[in-house]
Design a protein around this motif. Structure first.
Motif, PDB file in Angstrom:
ATOM      1  N   ALA A 147       0.719  -1.259   0.082  1.00 42.69           N
ATOM      2  CA  ALA A 147       0.023   0.142   0.010  1.00 42.69           C
ATOM      3  C   ALA A 147       0.912   1.100  -0.006  1.00 42.69           C
ATOM      4  N   ALA A 148       0.667   2.201  -0.803  1.00 43.57           N
ATOM      5  CA  ALA A 148       1.515   3.498  -1.010  1.00 43.57           C
ATOM      6  C   ALA A 148       1.322   4.360   0.031  1.00 43.57           C
ATOM      7  N   ASP A 149       0.120   4.353   0.600  1.00 47.57           N
ATOM      8  CA  ASP A 149      -0.307   5.319   1.514  1.00 47.57           C
ATOM      9  C   ASP A 149      -1.321   4.981   2.483  1.00 47.57           C
ATOM     10  N   GLY A 150      -1.728   5.556   3.743  1.00 51.29           N
ATOM     11  CA  GLY A 150      -2.893   5.141   4.376  1.00 51.29           C
ATOM     12  C   GLY A 150      -4.027   5.009   3.851  1.00 51.29           C
ATOM     13  N   GLN A 151      -4.441   6.185   2.990  1.00 50.98           N
ATOM     14  CA  GLN A 151      -5.646   6.284   2.140  1.00 50.98           C
ATOM     15  C   GLN A 151      -5.774   4.977   1.443  1.00 50.98           C
ATOM     16  N   GLU A 152      -4.805   4.399   0.643  1.00 50.13           N
ATOM     17  CA  GLU A 152      -4.971   3.621  -0.294  1.00 50.13           C
ATOM     18  C   GLU A 152      -5.195   2.097   0.681  1.00 50.13           C
ATOM     19  N   LEU A 153      -4.315   2.027   1.875  1.00 48.72           N
ATOM     20  CA  LEU A 153      -4.544   0.862   2.654  1.00 48.72           C
ATOM     21  C   LEU A 153      -6.267   0.972   3.179  1.00 48.72           C
ATOM     22  N   LEU A 154      -6.405   2.056   3.500  1.00 48.06           N
ATOM     23  CA  LEU A 154      -7.855   2.220   3.981  1.00 48.06           C
ATOM     24  C   LEU A 154      -8.842   1.717   2.954  1.00 48.06           C
ATOM     25  N   LYS A 155      -8.632   2.129   1.643  1.00 44.91           N
ATOM     26  CA  LYS A 155      -9.456   1.835   0.519  1.00 44.91           C
ATOM     27  C   LYS A 155      -9.558   0.212   0.602  1.00 44.91           C
ATOM     28  N   ARG A 156      -8.537  -0.424   0.323  1.00 44.61           N
ATOM     29  CA  ARG A 156      -8.300  -1.833   0.299  1.00 44.61           C
ATOM     30  C   ARG A 156      -9.065  -2.478   1.496  1.00 44.61           C
ATOM     31  N   LEU A 157      -9.121  -2.173   2.638  1.00 43.85           N
ATOM     32  CA  LEU A 157      -9.788  -2.560   3.730  1.00 43.85           C
ATOM     33  C   LEU A 157     -11.143  -2.394   3.788  1.00 43.85           C
ATOM     34  N   LEU A 158     -11.477  -1.222   3.123  1.00 42.39           N
ATOM     35  CA  LEU A 158     -13.156  -0.925   3.019  1.00 42.39           C
ATOM     36  C   LEU A 158     -13.683  -1.954   2.062  1.00 42.39           C
ATOM     37  N   ALA A 159     -12.836  -2.289   1.080  1.00 40.93           N
ATOM     38  CA  ALA A 159     -13.263  -3.119  -0.049  1.00 40.93           C
ATOM     39  C   ALA A 159     -13.600  -4.547   0.480  1.00 40.93           C
TER      40      ALA A 159
ATOM     41  N   PRO B 237       2.740   5.881   4.575  1.00 37.67           N
ATOM     42  CA  PRO B 237       2.493   7.421   5.076  1.00 37.67           C
ATOM     43  C   PRO B 237       1.174   7.611   5.113  1.00 37.67           C
ATOM     44  N   GLY B 238       0.934   8.369   6.224  1.00 37.24           N
ATOM     45  CA  GLY B 238      -0.541   8.800   6.517  1.00 37.24           C
ATOM     46  C   GLY B 238      -1.548   7.718   7.023  1.00 37.24           C
ATOM     47  N   TRP B 239      -0.897   6.586   7.649  1.00 41.59           N
ATOM     48  CA  TRP B 239      -1.815   5.578   8.170  1.00 41.59           C
ATOM     49  C   TRP B 239      -2.544   6.109   9.392  1.00 41.59           C
ATOM     50  N   ARG B 240      -1.915   6.958  10.206  1.00 42.25           N
ATOM     51  CA  ARG B 240      -2.568   7.616  11.486  1.00 42.25           C
ATOM     52  C   ARG B 240      -3.976   8.342  11.127  1.00 42.25           C
ATOM     53  N   GLU B 241      -3.527   9.176  10.126  1.00 40.82           N
ATOM     54  CA  GLU B 241      -4.665  10.070   9.603  1.00 40.82           C
ATOM     55  C   GLU B 241      -5.914   9.195   8.716  1.00 40.82           C
ATOM     56  N   ALA B 242      -5.704   8.367   8.329  1.00 46.01           N
ATOM     57  CA  ALA B 242      -6.531   7.211   7.301  1.00 46.01           C
ATOM     58  C   ALA B 242      -7.291   6.413   8.630  1.00 46.01           C
ATOM     59  N   ALA B 243      -6.558   6.061   9.658  1.00 42.84           N
ATOM     60  CA  ALA B 243      -7.286   5.351  10.849  1.00 42.84           C
ATOM     61  C   ALA B 243      -8.181   6.190  11.624  1.00 42.84           C
ATOM     62  N   GLY B 244      -7.991   7.440  11.505  1.00 43.84           N
ATOM     63  CA  GLY B 244      -8.941   8.587  12.252  1.00 43.84           C
ATOM     64  C   GLY B 244      -8.599   8.431  13.844  1.00 43.84           C
ATOM     65  N   ALA B 245      -9.426   8.787  14.599  1.00 45.30           N
ATOM     66  CA  ALA B 245      -9.274   8.657  16.057  1.00 45.30           C
ATOM     67  C   ALA B 245      -8.450   7.431  16.646  1.00 45.30           C
ATOM     68  N   TYR B 246      -8.901   6.150  16.001  1.00 48.25           N
ATOM     69  CA  TYR B 246      -8.276   5.003  16.172  1.00 48.25           C
ATOM     70  C   TYR B 246      -6.793   4.985  16.134  1.00 48.25           C
ATOM     71  N   GLY B 247      -6.266   5.841  15.444  1.00 45.92           N
ATOM     72  CA  GLY B 247      -4.885   6.236  14.782  1.00 45.92           C
ATOM     73  C   GLY B 247      -4.205   6.705  16.105  1.00 45.92           C
ATOM     74  N   GLU B 248      -4.724   7.551  16.958  1.00 49.22           N
ATOM     75  CA  GLU B 248      -4.098   8.450  17.765  1.00 49.22           C
ATOM     76  C   GLU B 248      -3.361   7.499  18.880  1.00 49.22           C
ATOM     77  N   GLU B 249      -2.237   7.841  19.506  1.00 53.71           N
ATOM     78  CA  GLU B 249      -1.455   7.255  20.315  1.00 53.71           C
ATOM     79  C   GLU B 249      -2.010   7.120  21.562  1.00 53.71           C
ATOM     80  N   GLU B 250      -1.866   5.977  21.845  1.00 56.69           N
ATOM     81  CA  GLU B 250      -2.606   5.560  23.443  1.00 56.69           C
ATOM     82  C   GLU B 250      -3.946   6.310  23.715  1.00 56.69           C
TER      83      GLU B 250
END
Length: 189
Positions: A108-120, A145-158
């Motif tokens: 996956a090139a970035d977090g948005q692409e990975l999120l798109k794949r998971l959504l599929a 790159p951008g995985w935390r942003e793509a994960a939304g609030a779930y990507g926030e540390e702790e």
């Protein structure tokens, strides 16, 4: 990092070494306690007599697979419908990713692409996809790159919002407390 989602050594060990088991556990994580959901792949593996493969699950007779999940103790509260979902997920993996769950995130090139794949993925809505993306990033080091942003609030540390933050009994209790507080807040509205 060692996976400790179920607090059961055998089930957690399978989740740590089998991307398919982890993906199936996340799929099962609805309307049952998370430990029960993520223990599901271990239970299925024990009943099959070996580790899960997408090819076997996809080609399994649907009625026989539903019966396998319904054996006591049942893999899920709704074993028949969840058996169908697990088979749909496995068939999708066979068709799109050569049966290898890890191919979803491997390039996956970035977090948005990975999120798109998971959504599929069959059975993965936005929340489930974001939680799984956070789990990959926080616990397995899958961090395009951008995985935390793509994960939304779930990507926030702790943040202790989801299974993505469960690494021991203490963090499990913190996630449970967060979920209880969120439920109470929703009821108050």
């Amino acid at each position: 990092m060692r996976i400790q989602l179920t607090q059961r050594a055998d089930a957690d060990e399978l989740l740590g070494r089998s991307p398919l088991a982890l993906l199936v556990g996340m799929l099962l994580d609805q309307q049952v306690p998370m430990e029960w959901a993520f223990t599901g792949p271990q239970t299925i593996s024990e009943r099959l007599g070996h580790d899960l493969t997408a090819e076997e699950i996809a080609s399994y007779d649907p009625e026989a697979f539903a019966a396998l999940l319904a054996q006591k103790p049942a893999v899920h509260r709704y074993p028949k419908s969840m058996a169908a979902r697990v088979q749909q997920l496995a068939a999708y993996l066979v068709a799109r990713y050569d049966g290898k769950a890890e191919f979803i995130w491997a390039d996956a090139a970035d977090g948005q692409e990975l999120l798109k794949r998971l959504l599929a993925l069959p059975g993965y809505g936005k929340q489930k996809a974001q939680i799984f993306l956070a789990l990959l990033g926080k616990q397995l080091g899958v961090r395009p790159p951008g995985w935390r942003e793509a994960a939304g609030a779930y990507g926030e540390e702790e943040s202790y919002r989801s299974v993505a933050d469960v690494v021991d009994a203490d963090s499990l209790a913190r996630v449970r407390a967060y979920k209880q507080a969120a439920k109470q807040a929703a009821k108050a509205e």
